[in-house]
Design an enzyme around this catalytic site. Structure first.
Site, PDB file in Angstrom:
ATOM      1  N   LYS A 145     -15.056   6.472 -46.102  1.00 20.49           N
ATOM      2  CA  LYS A 145     -14.277   5.210 -44.598  1.00 20.49           C
ATOM      3  C   LYS A 145     -15.865   4.518 -43.913  1.00 20.49           C
ATOM      4  O   LYS A 145     -16.979   5.654 -43.841  1.00 20.49           O
ATOM      5  CB  LYS A 145     -13.485   6.683 -43.975  1.00 20.49           C
ATOM      6  CG  LYS A 145     -12.810   5.197 -42.888  1.00 20.49           C
ATOM      7  CD  LYS A 145     -11.985   4.769 -43.404  1.00 20.49           C
ATOM      8  CE  LYS A 145     -12.268   3.003 -42.015  1.00 20.49           C
ATOM      9  NZ  LYS A 145     -12.821   2.968 -42.040  1.00 20.49           N
ATOM     10  N   SER A 202      -8.762  -0.034 -42.897  1.00 15.56           N
ATOM     11  CA  SER A 202      -8.988  -0.189 -41.979  1.00 15.56           C
ATOM     12  C   SER A 202      -8.436  -0.209 -40.775  1.00 15.56           C
ATOM     13  O   SER A 202      -8.817  -0.336 -39.957  1.00 15.56           O
ATOM     14  CB  SER A 202     -10.670   0.383 -41.143  1.00 15.56           C
ATOM     15  OG  SER A 202     -11.379   0.794 -40.350  1.00 15.56           O
ATOM     16  N   SER A 255     -14.447   4.675 -37.002  1.00 17.64           N
ATOM     17  CA  SER A 255     -13.012   4.088 -37.602  1.00 17.64           C
ATOM     18  C   SER A 255     -13.949   5.784 -38.496  1.00 17.64           C
ATOM     19  O   SER A 255     -13.180   5.850 -39.476  1.00 17.64           O
ATOM     20  CB  SER A 255     -13.374   3.075 -38.484  1.00 17.64           C
ATOM     21  OG  SER A 255     -12.452   2.151 -37.353  1.00 17.64           O
ATOM     22  N   LYS A 257     -10.396   7.924 -39.372  1.00 15.11           N
ATOM     23  CA  LYS A 257      -9.799   7.305 -40.118  1.00 15.11           C
ATOM     24  C   LYS A 257      -9.574   8.745 -41.500  1.00 15.11           C
ATOM     25  O   LYS A 257      -8.848   9.643 -42.078  1.00 15.11           O
ATOM     26  CB  LYS A 257      -9.899   6.250 -40.759  1.00 15.11           C
ATOM     27  CG  LYS A 257      -8.667   5.693 -39.284  1.00 15.11           C
ATOM     28  CD  LYS A 257      -9.061   4.303 -39.597  1.00 15.11           C
ATOM     29  CE  LYS A 257      -8.309   2.872 -38.899  1.00 15.11           C
ATOM     30  NZ  LYS A 257     -10.183   2.720 -37.972  1.00 15.11           N
TER      31      LYS A 257
END
Length: 389
Positions: free
Chosen positions: A229, A123, A63, A66
């Protein structure tokens, strides 16, 4: 004009600051992290690498993907192509995303701000795809934009297959590349208002109130951490791109492939401690700080204001002596309308000992549309009459 002339004179004055000359061997030899596949630590404003370990190894980013998704969202907002209050519709495809999600339903609408909260804090894969479809028209088109942006940033070891980081063959990045993406994202200071939130709520005034808790626990437990993140899949293991600011210095730490979330946080904490104990920055310019006026040919306006594209600082080791650093501004002389806000119109360089130690783009503060024939005629006629006198 007098103000800009004065600014240019000031910018060309010599500044007594020092740039660290730590060798690549020194950075690599420092045994800061263990039990991770790769890692890197950089100072945001200069991009100076303070520590690295296997930083160019291609690995699944999960993730952390992102970060690039959020970068393109923030760019769209900055360029006026998207507003914070615009309502974004959720397609059936976006709502079908598995993994981390905010449980959007087909046809459900949320504002850009709410969608970004869902991405940055929770997320949300569904929110990521919904935003991708709004900006790119489809997730596939948005992914092409992601890969084009990676090329623009000079990232040779990253390739995206989706906006979410869900497992996909040939979807990879590196600690180095992820740090550069984070550096670019952090140009937009509003992003940390989202990534730095520990918790928030969506659908507050409904019976489907949804509690978001940040997957990055360092936001709560490490003073100064306000992003960016996390990532996890069975293949990627535990990953994190974190940023923290202390005493005016912002750093970015990235780890790939930690065995547990606790270990991931521990390794990032060690890197952050190292940076803040060993280094300090000297802020020079804020983002969007006016530098001068660049001349524009065939535009409705004859000039466009040139501003800094990012915060600029100089980095030193704590306690080091200082030497002279020169600032040099270069505004492009052959700019033709139309010009869009954010287009490059020049450069600013910091020079030490005859060598450029930092170079950054100057960009247009606003759009300049192409002038019509009548405007150009009046200018030409004015020049002709002046010449006749």
């Amino acid at each position: 004009m007098k103000r800009y002339v004065s600014l240019l004179v000031i910018f060309l004055l010599i500044t007594s600051l020092w740039i660290p000359a730590a060798s690549a061997e020194e950075k690599k030899s420092a045994d800061i992290t263990n039990n991770v596949k790769s890692a890197i630590l950089i100072e945001r404003d200069t991009g100076e690498v303070l520590y690295e370990k296997n930083s160019n190894e291609q690995l699944p980013p999960a993730s952390m993907t992102k970060i690039m998704t959020m970068l393109l969202i923030m760019e769209a907002i900055d360029k006026g192509k998207l507003t914070w209050d615009e309502k974004i519709s959720t397609s059936e495809y976006a709502a079908s995303m598995g993994g981390s999600q905010i449980f959007l339903e087909p046809g459900e609408q949320m504002t850009t701000k709410q969608m970004l909260q869902g991405i940055a804090i929770g997320s949300g894969n569904d929110a990521s795809v919904a935003m991708a479809e709004r900006i790119g028209g489809s997730e596939e088109a948005f992914v092409e934009m992601m890969n084009e942006k990676a090329k623009e940033l000079g990232l040779k070891d990253s390739f995206f297959k989706n906006t979410t980081g869900l497992p996909s063959s040939g979807h990879f990045s590196t600690a180095h590349d992820m740090a550069i993406m984070a550096k670019e994202l952090l140009k937009y200071e509003d992003i940390t208002k989202f990534t730095g939130m520990y918790e928030a709520y969506l659908r507050e005034d409904t019976d489907k109130k949804f509690w978001l808790v940040n997957t990055n626990k360092l936001v709560r437990f490490y003073p100064g951490v306000d992003g960016l993140k996390t990532g996890f899949t069975a293949e990627a293991k535990y990953c994190l791109t974190a940023t923290a600011e202390k005493d005016g210095m912002r750093v970015i730490a990235v780890v790939f492939g930690a065995p547990t979330s606790k270990e991931r946080n521990a390794q990032v904490t060690k890197m952050l401690n190292f940076a803040f104990n060993q280094y300090q920055t000297h802020p020079m310019f804020k983002r969007n700080q006016a530098i001068g006026l660049a001349k524009v040919s065939k535009g409705k306006e004859k000039t466009v204001e040139a501003v800094t594209s990012e915060p600029l600082s100089l980095l030193t080791k704590k306690g080091e002596k200082t030497v002279d650093v020169e600032q040099k501004i270069n505004l492009n002389k052959n700019l033709d309308a139309p010009i869009k806000k954010g287009d490059k119109v020049g450069t600013i360089k910091l020079i030490k000992g005859g060598q450029v130690v930092l170079e950054s783009e100057l960009v247009a503060k606003s759009d300049v549309k192409e002038a019509g024939w009548y405007t150009l005629y009046k200018r030409s006629f004015g020049m002709f009459t002046k010449a006749g006198k």
